[in-house]
Design an enzyme around this catalytic site. Structure first.
Site, PDB file in Angstrom:
ATOM      1  N   CYS A  99      -1.847  -8.556   7.692  1.00  0.00           N
ATOM      2  CA  CYS A  99      -2.942  -7.610   7.410  1.00  0.00           C
ATOM      3  C   CYS A  99      -3.533  -7.211   8.761  1.00  0.00           C
ATOM      4  O   CYS A  99      -4.098  -8.062   9.454  1.00  0.00           O
ATOM      5  CB  CYS A  99      -4.001  -8.279   6.525  1.00  0.00           C
ATOM      6  SG  CYS A  99      -5.418  -7.209   6.172  1.00  0.00           S
TER       7      CYS A  99
ATOM      8  N   THR B 199      -6.046  -4.968   9.683  1.00  0.00           N
ATOM      9  CA  THR B 199      -7.513  -5.009   9.780  1.00  0.00           C
ATOM     10  C   THR B 199      -7.999  -6.447   9.629  1.00  0.00           C
ATOM     11  O   THR B 199      -8.995  -6.838  10.240  1.00  0.00           O
ATOM     12  CB  THR B 199      -8.165  -4.134   8.691  1.00  0.00           C
ATOM     13  OG1 THR B 199      -7.623  -4.490   7.408  1.00  0.00           O
ATOM     14  CG2 THR B 199      -7.952  -2.651   8.965  1.00  0.00           C
TER      15      THR B 199
ATOM     16  N   HIS C  13     -14.212  -7.587   5.150  1.00  0.00           N
ATOM     17  CA  HIS C  13     -13.459  -8.834   5.392  1.00  0.00           C
ATOM     18  C   HIS C  13     -14.381 -10.046   5.333  1.00  0.00           C
ATOM     19  O   HIS C  13     -15.529  -9.975   5.794  1.00  0.00           O
ATOM     20  CB  HIS C  13     -12.774  -8.768   6.759  1.00  0.00           C
ATOM     21  CG  HIS C  13     -11.646  -7.772   6.802  1.00  0.00           C
ATOM     22  ND1 HIS C  13     -10.343  -8.098   6.482  1.00  0.00           N
ATOM     23  CD2 HIS C  13     -11.640  -6.431   7.063  1.00  0.00           C
ATOM     24  CE1 HIS C  13      -9.588  -7.015   6.577  1.00  0.00           C
ATOM     25  NE2 HIS C  13     -10.349  -5.992   6.923  1.00  0.00           N
TER      26      HIS C  13
ATOM     27  N   GLU D  28      -5.340  -9.998   0.345  1.00  0.00           N
ATOM     28  CA  GLU D  28      -5.899  -8.659   0.499  1.00  0.00           C
ATOM     29  C   GLU D  28      -6.560  -8.136  -0.778  1.00  0.00           C
ATOM     30  O   GLU D  28      -6.047  -8.332  -1.888  1.00  0.00           O
ATOM     31  CB  GLU D  28      -4.809  -7.660   0.913  1.00  0.00           C
ATOM     32  CG  GLU D  28      -4.397  -7.766   2.353  1.00  0.00           C
ATOM     33  CD  GLU D  28      -3.682  -6.517   2.833  1.00  0.00           C
ATOM     34  OE1 GLU D  28      -3.981  -5.425   2.322  1.00  0.00           O
ATOM     35  OE2 GLU D  28      -2.805  -6.650   3.714  1.00  0.00           O
ATOM     36  N   ARG D  29      -7.663  -7.446  -0.590  1.00  0.00           N
ATOM     37  CA  ARG D  29      -8.299  -6.718  -1.697  1.00  0.00           C
ATOM     38  C   ARG D  29      -7.285  -5.746  -2.295  1.00  0.00           C
ATOM     39  O   ARG D  29      -6.667  -4.989  -1.554  1.00  0.00           O
ATOM     40  CB  ARG D  29      -9.500  -5.948  -1.171  1.00  0.00           C
ATOM     41  CG  ARG D  29     -10.199  -5.066  -2.171  1.00  0.00           C
ATOM     42  CD  ARG D  29     -11.396  -4.347  -1.599  1.00  0.00           C
ATOM     43  NE  ARG D  29     -11.045  -3.404  -0.535  1.00  0.00           N
ATOM     44  CZ  ARG D  29     -11.911  -2.513  -0.037  1.00  0.00           C
ATOM     45  NH1 ARG D  29     -13.163  -2.475  -0.480  1.00  0.00           N
ATOM     46  NH2 ARG D  29     -11.549  -1.684   0.926  1.00  0.00           N
TER      47      ARG D  29
ATOM     48  N   CYS E  98      -6.219   0.821   7.078  1.00  0.00           N
ATOM     49  CA  CYS E  98      -5.060  -0.069   6.970  1.00  0.00           C
ATOM     50  C   CYS E  98      -4.414  -0.146   8.343  1.00  0.00           C
ATOM     51  O   CYS E  98      -3.783   0.821   8.782  1.00  0.00           O
ATOM     52  CB  CYS E  98      -4.079   0.484   5.931  1.00  0.00           C
ATOM     53  SG  CYS E  98      -2.604  -0.551   5.749  1.00  0.00           S
TER      54      CYS E  98
ATOM     55  N   GLN F 156       0.832  -1.205   0.000  1.00  0.00           N
ATOM     56  CA  GLN F 156       0.000   0.000   0.000  1.00  0.00           C
ATOM     57  C   GLN F 156       0.872   1.264   0.000  1.00  0.00           C
ATOM     58  O   GLN F 156       2.021   1.234   0.470  1.00  0.00           O
ATOM     59  CB  GLN F 156      -0.911   0.063   1.250  1.00  0.00           C
ATOM     60  CG  GLN F 156      -2.167  -0.790   1.159  1.00  0.00           C
ATOM     61  CD  GLN F 156      -1.956  -2.221   1.646  1.00  0.00           C
ATOM     62  OE1 GLN F 156      -1.077  -2.484   2.498  1.00  0.00           O
ATOM     63  NE2 GLN F 156      -2.721  -3.148   1.110  1.00  0.00           N
TER      64      GLN F 156
HETATM   65  N1  LIG Z   1      -6.223  -4.256   1.270  1.00  0.00           N
HETATM   66  C1  LIG Z   1      -7.027  -3.554   2.268  1.00  0.00           C
HETATM   67  C2  LIG Z   1      -6.307  -2.257   2.713  1.00  0.00           C
HETATM   68  C3  LIG Z   1      -5.036  -2.546   3.494  1.00  0.00           C
HETATM   69  C4  LIG Z   1      -5.327  -3.372   4.714  1.00  0.00           C
HETATM   70  C5  LIG Z   1      -4.128  -4.036   5.366  1.00  0.00           C
HETATM   71  N2  LIG Z   1      -2.860  -3.815   4.743  1.00  0.00           N
HETATM   72  C6  LIG Z   1      -4.093  -3.726   6.851  1.00  0.00           C
HETATM   73  O1  LIG Z   1      -3.016  -3.723   7.449  1.00  0.00           O
HETATM   74  O2  LIG Z   1      -5.195  -3.527   7.421  1.00  0.00           O
HETATM   75  C7  LIG Z   1      -8.380  -3.183   1.653  1.00  0.00           C
HETATM   76  O3  LIG Z   1      -8.460  -3.088   0.433  1.00  0.00           O
HETATM   77  O4  LIG Z   1      -9.330  -3.000   2.427  1.00  0.00           O
END
Ligand SMILES: N[C@H](CCC[C@H](N)C(=O)O)C(=O)O
Length: 288
Positions: A227, A229, A169, A218-219, A75, A46
């Protein structure tokens, strides 16, 4: 245009951090993807853009972009790197910082041991807010929380707990996370038609009531080493499903996170707290 950046990671989830506190910054979709590209650019999961805040009681704003250029709401690992960045760069003399994201105000504390504790806010279980479209599906209730069947390609299927931490999620339990088909099933869950804004696909192995192993496809970024979240969503789902207690160590391929949620005793609106590392790797400059 020369772009100065700081490369950071939180438990192996890696970021390019850009400082827009002095000058607003608006990168195009193509520029974001180029910066995140691990061969033609810097490479990261990211991109975090740090902005000043005009909101009373809020110290900074920050925006989050996945490697595919999509802007997202939250994030967890990135929020820890954000506070490490603003402290190390002298942008604040505080050790407890409040930051505005797209849809949340987070409070983060830099601890004496160098880790960061984040008040991640309350989980969201209202399916339209995830967003998730369950029409026609029959869930299996476990301990009062729903597990939803998802049909995948080639006759495959899985069963997911669905919730939001501000970002969506879908968490499924597996017996052996290191041998789970994350590369095969992850993309099918991430892009599943029932998630109109796509979804982060979690694969959760229960080690004990206070210890889990987790992988997340991850999206917008694919499988990451951690990750934040996703760890919050997986622990909250595990607590609601009756598998976990209120404080859980989450082992990811990139490192360990501690997640705490008292939602079943203090009410589902209780905040989730995440504690974990945040490291700076190098500074650099890229020509865009
Ligand atoms: N890919 C996630 C965003 C980054 C989340 C992740 N890197 C974290 O540490 O929460 C989404 O599209 O919602």
């Amino acid at each position: 245009m020369k772009l100065r950046f700081t490369k950071m990671h939180g438990a192996g989830n890696d970021f390019v951090v850009l400082d827009a506190t002095q000058h607003p910054m608006q990168l195009t979709h193509e520029q974001l993807r180029h910066v995140a590209d691990r061969r033609f650019g810097v490479g990261c999961d990211q991109i975090l853009v740090i902005e000043s805040s005009r909101t009373p009681g809020v110290d900074f704003g920050y925006r989050i972009f996945n490697a595919d250029g999509s802007e997202v709401e939250h994030c967890g690992n990135g929020s820890r790197c954000f506070v490490r960045y603003v402290v190390d760069k002298g942008l604040t003399d505080k050790r407890t910082v409040r930051v505005q994201t797209v849809n949340k105000i987070l409070e983060l504390r830099l601890r004496e041991d160098g880790r960061v504790t984040v008040d991640m806010g309350a989980p969201i279980f209202d399916l339209p807010q995830v967003p998730f479209q369950p029409e026609g599906l029959t869930p299996r209730a476990l301990n009062g929380f729903d597990l939803w069947p998802l049909a995948l390609g080639d006759g495959m299927a899985c069963e997911v707990a669905v919730l939001s931490m501000g970002n969506p999620h879908a968490v499924q339990r597996v017996e052996d996370v290191d041998h789970a088909p994350v590369g095969l099933i992850g993309p099918q869950v991430e892009g599943h038609e029932r998630f109109p804004r796509r979804v982060n696909a979690g694969f959760l192995q229960i080690v004990s009531r206070s210890e889990v192993k987790l992988r997340v496809f991850e999206r917008g970024s694919g499988e990451t080493l951690a990750c934040g979240t996703g760890a919050c969503a997986a622990v909250v789902a595990g607590i609601r499903l009756g598998w976990l207690d209120e404080a859980v160590e989450v082992h990811t391929h990139g490192g360990d996170l501690r997640i705490e949620w008292a939602g079943l005793t203090q009410g589902l609106e209780a905040s989730v707290f995440m504690t974990g590392p945040a490291q700076t790797v190098f500074e650099g400059e890229i020509e865009l």
